[in-house]
Design an enzyme around this catalytic site. Structure first.
Site, PDB file in Angstrom:
ATOM      1  N   PRO A 131       0.888  -1.226  -0.016  1.00 53.51           N
ATOM      2  CA  PRO A 131       0.090  -0.031  -0.038  1.00 53.51           C
ATOM      3  C   PRO A 131       0.556   1.204  -0.146  1.00 53.51           C
ATOM      4  O   PRO A 131       0.365   2.397   0.081  1.00 53.51           O
ATOM      5  CB  PRO A 131      -0.759  -0.451   1.265  1.00 53.51           C
ATOM      6  N   GLU A 158       1.881  -8.402   8.568  1.00 53.29           N
ATOM      7  CA  GLU A 158       2.120  -7.056   8.512  1.00 53.29           C
ATOM      8  C   GLU A 158       2.987  -6.449   7.206  1.00 53.29           C
ATOM      9  O   GLU A 158       3.170  -5.340   7.117  1.00 53.29           O
ATOM     10  CB  GLU A 158       2.842  -6.720  10.004  1.00 53.29           C
ATOM     11  N   ARG A 161      -4.743  -7.797 -20.480  1.00 51.78           N
ATOM     12  CA  ARG A 161      -5.784  -7.558 -21.778  1.00 51.78           C
ATOM     13  C   ARG A 161      -5.215  -6.402 -22.517  1.00 51.78           C
ATOM     14  O   ARG A 161      -6.068  -6.177 -23.742  1.00 51.78           O
ATOM     15  CB  ARG A 161      -6.923  -6.963 -20.941  1.00 51.78           C
ATOM     16  N   ASP A 165     -11.216   1.510 -23.965  1.00 54.10           N
ATOM     17  CA  ASP A 165     -11.762   1.483 -22.776  1.00 54.10           C
ATOM     18  C   ASP A 165     -11.537   2.691 -22.374  1.00 54.10           C
ATOM     19  O   ASP A 165     -10.943   3.576 -22.808  1.00 54.10           O
ATOM     20  CB  ASP A 165     -10.896   0.291 -21.839  1.00 54.10           C
TER      21      ASP A 165
HETATM   22  N1  SAM Z   1       1.466  -3.124   7.340  1.00 50.58           N
HETATM   23  C1  SAM Z   1       1.215  -2.745   6.153  1.00 50.58           C
HETATM   24  C2  SAM Z   1       1.164  -1.218   6.048  1.00 50.58           C
HETATM   25  O1  SAM Z   1       0.384  -0.893   6.741  1.00 50.58           O
HETATM   26  O2  SAM Z   1       1.481  -0.611   4.989  1.00 50.58           O
HETATM   27  C3  SAM Z   1       0.093  -3.425   5.378  1.00 50.58           C
HETATM   28  C4  SAM Z   1       0.650  -5.055   5.231  1.00 50.58           C
HETATM   29  S1  SAM Z   1      -0.739  -5.762   4.331  1.00 50.58           S
HETATM   30  C5  SAM Z   1      -1.912  -6.397   5.609  1.00 50.58           C
HETATM   31  C6  SAM Z   1      -0.121  -7.215   3.629  1.00 50.58           C
HETATM   32  C7  SAM Z   1       0.405  -7.106   2.334  1.00 50.58           C
HETATM   33  O3  SAM Z   1      -0.704  -7.016   1.557  1.00 50.58           O
HETATM   34  C8  SAM Z   1       1.272  -6.236   1.909  1.00 50.58           C
HETATM   35  O4  SAM Z   1       2.755  -6.312   2.120  1.00 50.58           O
HETATM   36  C9  SAM Z   1       1.195  -6.247   0.296  1.00 50.58           C
HETATM   37  O5  SAM Z   1       1.897  -7.197  -0.348  1.00 50.58           O
HETATM   38  C10 SAM Z   1      -0.544  -6.406   0.189  1.00 50.58           C
HETATM   39  N2  SAM Z   1      -1.348  -5.105   0.378  1.00 50.58           N
HETATM   40  C11 SAM Z   1      -2.195  -4.654   1.111  1.00 50.58           C
HETATM   41  N3  SAM Z   1      -2.717  -3.450   0.740  1.00 50.58           N
HETATM   42  C12 SAM Z   1      -2.372  -3.229  -0.844  1.00 50.58           C
HETATM   43  C13 SAM Z   1      -2.509  -2.182  -1.595  1.00 50.58           C
HETATM   44  N4  SAM Z   1      -3.297  -1.055  -1.321  1.00 50.58           N
HETATM   45  N5  SAM Z   1      -1.901  -2.475  -2.626  1.00 50.58           N
HETATM   46  C14 SAM Z   1      -0.824  -3.439  -3.099  1.00 50.58           C
HETATM   47  N6  SAM Z   1      -0.556  -4.547  -2.149  1.00 50.58           N
HETATM   48  C15 SAM Z   1      -1.370  -4.463  -0.912  1.00 50.58           C
END
Ligand code: SAM
Length: 260
Positions: free
Chosen positions: A87, A115, A153, A168
């Protein structure tokens, strides 16, 4: 497009790859995907992929070691472009999808969980950090699949009919980075709502002009930010100004209701 997905939940990725366009793209030879279980690169008898974070705090972290071992193995065979789902990454968009669809290197997705991932993966592997939006998922698998789907795609031939993606939202000659115009199918009248007359006219030039106006209208109403810094013709700018200033209030209502 050649892809490797590193995950602790390979079945999540595989189940999506086995259906719809992803499956067809593989059959058509546009896409090669391999899913790697990070657990296969552990060295202890419990096949441990996660551990507690230093400094305390809730949740577990994916360990760096198994991810590095998997990537090292891949590096022996191919030149890699490494993407890490997080994220905290750059928010994925259509331009990035197009760029990935043209990539000749093997694309590696690292899917986090719990996490997240030991920071040394980010520091040492220097992956492109990709987010699919400002919210937090449980794991990176769905994010990787979103990125893969949107990119695949756009590979010529992947959809069978390249026109399907050409117009699109965000792409094509009519939508050019904007939201797509509305579509209608049979019947020509449904619950007293008629298909806009223009679409039944058979005049392709006029239909294209009608669609461009609906694209501008849709974007102004739903995502005006997309219109910033866009090169518009004087006529298009005038059209948007008319709508903005509500000079044509009735026109605005009829556009929103899909009338011609
Ligand atoms: N503790 C992290 C933080 O607050 O930034 C979030 C960890 S999340 C629960 C677990 C995993 O989900 C991340 O390591 C990532 O690979 C994926 N993930 C979660 N949200 C995401 C997003 N918006 N975009 C891409 N990957 C995401």
């Amino acid at each position: 497009m050649r892809i490797e997905v590193l995950t602790i939940f390979p079945e999540m990725i595989k189940s999506v790859l086995e259906s719809s366009i992803m499956k067809k793209a593989q059959e058509r030879g546009c896409l090669e995907v391999n899913v790697i279980n990070i657990r296969d690169y552990t060295e202890d008898k419990h096949r441990t992929v996660d551990d507690y974070p230093y400094g305390g705090g809730s949740g577990m972290l994916l360990k760096a070691g198994p991810i590095f071992s998997a990537v090292d193995e891949l590096k022996k065979k191919d030149e890699l472009r490494i993407l890490m789902t997080t994220p905290k990454g750059r928010v994925f968009n259509q331009d990035m999808a197009l760029d990935l669809s043209l990539e000749k290197k093997k694309i590696v997705f690292i899917c986090g969980h719990y996490e997240g991932i030991d920071e040394r993966v980010r520091i040492l592997l220097k992956p492109e950090e990709v987010s699919i939006g400002d919210y937090v998922l449980t794991g990176g698998e769905l994010a990787a699949l979103v990125v893969i789907d949107a990119s695949v795609r756009l590979i010529p031939g992947a959809l069978g009919n390249d026109r399907s993606s050409a117009d699109d939202s965000f792409s094509g000659q009519i939508n050019t980075g904007l939201l797509e115009y509305p579509h209608y199918t049979r019947p020509a009248e449904f619950r007293k709502l008629k298909v806009p007359r223009m679409l039944l006219s058979g005049n392709h030039k006029k239909i294209a002009a009608w669609r461009r106006k609906r694209t501008l209208f849709n974007t102004l109403m739903k995502r005006p930010d997309l219109l910033e810094n866009l090169d518009l013709t004087a006529e298009e700018a005038g059209f948007l100004n008319e709508i903005k200033t509500r000079k044509f209030g009735c026109k605005k209502r009829s556009y929103a209701n899909g009338c011609s």
